[in-house]
Every structure is written in C-alpha cells, then in structure tokens.
Write an enzyme that holds these catalytic residues in place. Structure first.
Site, short mmCIF file in Angstrom:
data_model
loop_
_atom_site.label_atom_id
_atom_site.label_comp_id
_atom_site.label_asym_id
_atom_site.label_seq_id
_atom_site.Cartn_x
_atom_site.Cartn_y
_atom_site.Cartn_z
N HIS A 6 -2.20 -12.49 -2.85
CA HIS A 6 -3.23 -13.17 -2.07
C HIS A 6 -2.88 -14.63 -1.78
O HIS A 6 -3.70 -15.37 -1.25
CB HIS A 6 -4.57 -13.08 -2.80
CG HIS A 6 -5.09 -11.68 -2.86
ND1 HIS A 6 -6.17 -11.31 -3.64
CD2 HIS A 6 -4.68 -10.54 -2.24
CE1 HIS A 6 -6.39 -10.00 -3.50
NE2 HIS A 6 -5.50 -9.52 -2.66
N HIS A 24 0.81 -1.21 0.00
CA HIS A 24 0.00 0.00 0.00
C HIS A 24 0.85 1.27 0.00
O HIS A 24 0.40 2.31 -0.47
CB HIS A 24 -0.95 -0.02 1.19
CG HIS A 24 -2.13 -0.93 0.98
ND1 HIS A 24 -3.41 -0.59 1.33
CD2 HIS A 24 -2.21 -2.17 0.44
CE1 HIS A 24 -4.23 -1.58 1.01
NE2 HIS A 24 -3.52 -2.56 0.48
#
Length: 725
Positions: free
Chosen positions: A267, A99
């Site tokens: 993921h 992020h």
C-alpha cells in the site's frame, strides 16, 4: 415436412447447452458419482502447443533483458482506452501480480501464480480481481512479441516486480519458468458458497475464532484473495480484522513480519478505486456480452479518466506520492488520527481527521486537484495490533531493513509455488537459497548401484517394507506447489518420521538398515530408499513370472534439519492414503475422493491411479498389513489378481456396518476377501471399471506390469527437477 427437415421449422438444429454448459451431465443427474475430471483436466488435447514443444528449453532462448525493458517502458505509456493513474501503471500491475500469487494456500499448495490460472474462471471474474482483465490486456503486446518462450504466468508475475523497480524499490530477484495451463483448474476448492462475498459465517465454524476457517481455504470470503478490506463481514473493527489477517496470511505461508511488510509495502504505492456507483458497473468477464471481447466490469461513467476507474468501491491513495516506493505509508498511517467514512461508492474506509492540503495525494488525472488519502480496515490493523505495530515501528526506524524485508516477502509471494530453486530460470535468480524453497543438496551419482541393490536384497528387509518405505517417502509430492517427494529423504526427519501414516516403528526399523548401506556406499539415503523400493518391486515382478527392469536414476540428496522448515512441512502430512488403503479416521469426504485428490497432486491420470492401486494391493503394501482389497492368494507377487477378482461375477459384494465390505463366493456364500470403498470403486465407477477391465484381460498381464513400473517410476521421480534443469 420430412422428419429430418428442420430448415424452415423454427427449431434450432443444435442441442442447447450440451456443448457449452460448465455443469457436468453425469454429476448433474447423479451428484454422488465420483468425478474423475480433475485427473484429466490439462491433458494434451487442451494444449495448443506442438507435441515436441519443451517450454523450459524455450525459456532458455528468451531475451530476458528485452522483456524487462519492454515491461518497464509499458509502465509509463498510458493508453486512452484504460488510462494509467498519474500516468503510471505500476499500482495496477502490482495488484495483478499480487492477486495472481495471492490465491496460493499452504494447506494443499493449490492456487498461486505458477500456472497463469488468473486468466480463467473463476479467478478471472472474482470480485476482488475487478479490472485486472485490463492489466492483462495491457500486457498482451509484450506476450505477443516474445511468444512461446514467455508464459503468461511468468509475465504476470514479472509485471509487478518491474513495477516496483520502476517506482524505486531494489527487488530481491526474479525467476522465470512458470508454465501456462490452458483451462480452468477444476481441482481447486474455493468454498461451498453459492454467491460472491457471502457472509464469512459460511466458511467459519466460529467467526470469532479465525482458526476455525474451513480447510484448505485461506481467504475470508468467496471471491476475495485475503480479507475483507472494509472489516469482518464489512463492519470496520481493526482488532478483529488483524486476527483474520494473521490467520489468512499464515495459511498463505507468511509469518507476522512478512505479513506486515507486505501490507505496508503493497500500500506504499497505487490506489483503490471507488468513484461512482457500483450499480453502473458491468458484469464480470465470464458473464460479459460478446462484444466486450473478454473484458468485464465495463464502466460507462469512466469517460477515459483514470480518476473514475472502479474496482473495489474503496476510493483513494494511501500515500502522498503513490508512484514512488518510499516511507510515506508509515508517515501517513502513524502521524495522523483516523476516522470512519464512506467512499463515493458507499464502501467503509478510514480518512485522516486533519491533514494539510499539501500532504494530500493529487488526483490521478488532474494534478491541480488533491484528495484525502484513505486507509482500509486492514491498514488500521497494522496500527492497532501490538505485534504488527511493533514490526511497523521497526520498519519505520530502519527504512533499508523495511525495503529488504519487503523485497524478500514479495519474492516469496510471487515464487512460493514454483518449488525448489532448480525450477527457476533467468539471469535474476538470487544466489541465496531460502528455507521455504525446500533446498536439497546435490547427491552423488558415482557409487555402484548394483552393489547397493545387492546389499539391500541381502539385508533381511521384506519386499513389503522396502516398497512401502519408498512409497511413503515419495507420496508427499504435490504438483500444486512442487513440494514434497522422495528427494531429500525428509521422511527420516521431523515431522515426517513421526507421522502416523508413515508407521514410525516400522519406518525406524527400515531406516536403521538402509542408512548404514547408504553411508558405506557413498550414496544418499534418499537414493537408497527409492532403490530399496525398486529391489522389492523387481523381486515381486520376478515372482510373478515376468522380467521387467525398474528404472533408477541416482543423484538425490539428503536434506538436514537445518534446511527443513518443519512447520511448513506439517501441512504435507497424509490423513488418508487410498493407495495403501488407510485413513486416520472417518471423514465427511469418502476414501475414494481423498484418494482422487492425492492422485491429482501426484500428477497421475485415471489409468495410472488404477494401475498403482491394483498393484500395491497385491504387493501387500497396505497400511499396518491390512488385508482389505488384497484380492489374491499370491500376495507379494505383482499380478493382475486385484482386477480379475474384482471383475469376476462369481463373486458378490456385501456392505458391513463398519463401512467395509465382504467379497463372497456367489455359490457358497463363503467370504473370500474384505474391502473398502477405495477398492470397490474400481468396479462400481464406470470409468475406473473400464480401466480395471483392461488389466483384468488375459492378454494384458505383462502390460499391467509395464504400466505399474512406469507409474511407480513417475512417482519416485516426480520431484527430480534436477533431471530437467
């Protein structure tokens, strides 16, 4: 009570809000005022380091292996105040790095991991960054131990890389060298919305066409890094989500294969957190009470258990073994059918229709409990979109290829805004040079500079041609991601040679003269272009009656078509250049605002911008030979005439219907000059006028020449990372 006696009056003795409000008082009252704050946002007064502190020198002394060992050890040292999922902080640290880097966008190079900006508002309080404040606080002992040589920006980027290594991935490498900023980046436009996660329609002209997303934005909502994981505007539809993913990731410099690799690899480990009600979660860090000490999103229902952590509202792990980097993501996604469900917090997500108990991931706190895995709408997009599906099947069939592709994409994600490889430091910098690093070979320094200058001077090229070509070559530099600039002489390659802003016909004429001079001397074309600009400038200085040498440092190299990602370079094309008094067309943003943006990307201060514009005007460097703003009868000489005539009250200024202005003699009414708003702003804006008045003073003619030369040299060398390596 005396007039100054407030001790017992019940009146607060300080002015409320004046010193703490984020709202600027000038623009609060006069919203159309040109705000120059972006040119001075990271000045020396905000930097707590000593004036002689050299970060890049400090990095050379860093115990790199010690830092990596400490970060690796931290991964499995679960702390009671914020317990780790399955006793491993890997997923949290990957999300922090991701992020931090994921705010980068290709259009203007802003955002990204290169400055540690995630520590400050608004990024530190974005909804999508919930609980990443905890990750930074967990890293604090490492930062504290290694001090000035280890920037927060490097540590945050490193944390995710070490996390992947600790979970079994062979990473591609890592480069230190990111220097911290010390306050928010107010130059970055994140969107016009007034609320977090506002409907996407506010930033698309047509939501059904992702390409209509407002530039330079890349994320689909205010406060998100990429796309809404629940679906477009929170409505699950993997096909529509796939289209938004493709547009968003392309704006962040990733192709389809890299996008698929990042999604799947990202993921493969970790989990999403949405157990509990969002209404119980406290305010973001910037709004949290003082006793939280910079932390936000307090969760009174967590009770010290990782299971109860809350971030996105989506709940669950993607794979059976969330702390191991393996192929479990592909097995889970493609070996099961999925249906829509709601998380405990009410978020839209997908769960398997049927799954064996032993294939479920165990609870992050209690290994005796198993939970259903989940997928987001973005994950389902990898399955239903034919292009992403094809890459996923290729990855699944060749695990080693997947791991290598992901490792490279991760490296690109976390290093994209560091610029050329010369900026990378440390023992783990990959030897391989990648095209997105804009490689430029080292140029020669052994040629006779004076002889080259003499040939340029006798070439027949005008001073204006030499100066504008050098400026056009260098002005593409942007400090946001350290791309562009004169090094490499990419102005002679596609796409730059054909940009309207570069006046292709004039450029071709100049290059046809300079390239043979470079070849004969054994110099790079890049050096000769800059040297040509210096020759023209020195002639103009001499004509004005001054003797000031223009510095020059040889060693630039010449890039090739093979080492130039032309698609990637297309975003550097100028659509306006206030320094040459040009814009391609009329825009909703004023010419002076676009000039300010360019000045900030070039790393200029307000007075440097003022000096450059005033000098380039009198030098006759305007696009297409335009006379707007050429407030002089001595065009071609580096004088202070632009400033003295701008501030002369014997003149009056008159707007015309086409948006330009006439400068008339106040007594006779005769038109003396014409101008644009990018000229007159130096007289109308109070700060810029103060700078202009300095240069208009009778005692500052030589100071102006020296300031112009210093600023010119700064722009010409903005991308000379080899000089400080």
């Amino acid at each position: 009570m005396h007039g100054n006696d407030v001790k017992n009056s019940g009146v607060c003795p300080v002015v409320h809000g004046a010193n703490t409000s984020m709202e600027k008082p000038v623009t609060r009252w006069w919203p159309n005022a040109l705000n120059l704050d972006i040119l001075h946002q990271h000045d020396a007064r905000s930097n707590p380091m000593d004036p002689d502190f050299d970060f890049h020198e400090a990095v050379k002394s860093l115990d790199f292996e010690g830092v990596k060992a400490d970060v690796r050890a931290l991964m499995t040292e679960s702390q009671e105040w914020w317990p780790a999922d399955w006793g491993h902080y890997g997923g949290l640290m990957i999300r922090l790095s991701w992020h931090s880097a994921g705010s980068y966008r290709l259009a203007d190079g802003r955002g990204g991991a290169g400055s540690g900006n995630i520590r400050f508002a608004p990024l530190n309080s974005w909804p999508d960054n919930a609980s990443l404040d905890k990750a930074r606080r967990l890293l604090w002992p490492v930062k504290k131990k290694y001090g000035n040589a280890l920037s927060w920006a490097d540590l945050i980027a490193l944390a995710g890389t070490i996390a992947y290594e600790s979970m079994g991935l062979k990473t591609f490498g890592f480069g230190f060298g990111r220097e911290d900023i010390w306050g928010p980046e107010i130059d970055t436009y994140w969107g016009s919305e007034k609320e977090w996660l506002a409907p996407s329609e506010q930033r698309y002209s047509d939501l059904s066409d992702p390409s209509t997303l407002e530039n330079p934005l890349a994320a689909t909502h205010m406060g998100l890094i990429y796309v809404n994981p629940e679906g477009v505007n929170g409505v699950p539809d993997p096909k529509k989500t796939a289209a938004q993913i493709r547009e968003t990731f392309s704006r962040m410099a990733m192709n389809d294969e890299e996008t698929a690799a990042l999604t799947c690899g990202g993921h493969t480990v970790g989990k999403a957190h949405g157990r509990g009600a969002v209404d119980n979660i406290g305010d973001a860090p910037e709004a949290a009470p003082m006793d939280e000490q910079g932390l936000g999103w307090s969760n009174p229902g967590q009770h010290g258990e990782a299971t109860n952590a809350f971030t996105s509202g989506i709940e669950g792990a993607w794979t059976k073994d969330p702390i191991v980097f393996d192929m479990g993501y592909f097995e889970m996604l493609f070996d099961h059918e999925w249906h829509q469900v709601k998380s405990p917090a009410g978020a839209c997500q997908w769960e398997p229709v049927r799954i064996k108990e032993e294939d479920k991931p165990v609870d992050p706190t209690d290994p005796s409990i198993r939970h259903n895995p989940m997928m987001t709408d973005a994950d389902m997009a990898m399955k239903v979109d034919p292009i992403y599906n094809e890459y996923c099947q290729k990855f699944r069939a060749d695990p080693e290829y997947f791991k290598d592709t992901f490792a490279r994409a991760w490296f690109k994600l976390t290093h994209r805004d560091m610029g050329p490889k010369a900026n990378y430091m440390g023992p783990d910098v990959p030897k391989e040079e990648l095209i997105w690093q804009d490689p430029v070979p080292k140029g020669s320094t052994g040629y006779n500079v004076d002889a080259v200058k003499a040939k340029i001077a006798s070439s027949g090229l005008s001073n204006e041609d030499l100066i504008t070509t050098a400026w056009d070559s260098a002005r593409t530099y942007r400090g946001s991601d350290m791309r562009g600039g004169a090094n490499g002489a990419r102005i002679r390659l596609a796409p730059q040679k054909d940009w309207v802003a570069n006046e292709p016909e004039r450029l071709a004429k100049v290059l046809a003269v300079l390239e043979p001079i470079a070849a004969e001397a054994g110099a790079s074309v890049a050096d000769v272009i800059v040297l040509g600009g210096n020759v023209g400038l020195e002639n103009a200085i001499k004509a004005a009656g001054f003797k000031v040498d223009v510095p020059f440092t040889p060693g630039r190299g010449d890039a090739t078509d093979e080492t130039t990602d032309s698609d990637s370079f297309s975003v550097l094309e100028p659509f306006a250049d206030g320094f040459r008094n040009w814009q391609k067309q009329q825009y909703s943003v004023s010419p002076e605002e676009m000039m300010l943006d360019r000045a900030q990307l070039l790393g200029l201060t307000g007075w440097e911008m003022t000096a450059l514009v005033g000098g380039l005007r009198v030098l006759g460097a305007n696009f297409g030979g335009s006379k707007h703003g050429v407030f002089t009868n001595r065009e071609g000489q580096l004088t202070t005439d632009f400033f003295s005539n701008l501030t002369d009250m014997g003149n009056s200024w008159h707007p015309l219907e086409d948006g330009t202005y006439e400068v008339r003699d106040r007594k006779t009414g005769k038109t003396k000059w014409t101008a644009t708003s990018a000229d007159l702003v130096f007289g109308s804006n109070s700060i810029l006028r103060a700078y202009a008045e300095v240069y208009a003073q009778d005692d500052n003619h030589e100071k102006f020449v020296r300031d112009f030369v210093a600023t010119w040299n700064k722009v010409m060398n903005a991308d000379r990372f080899d000089l400080s390596a």
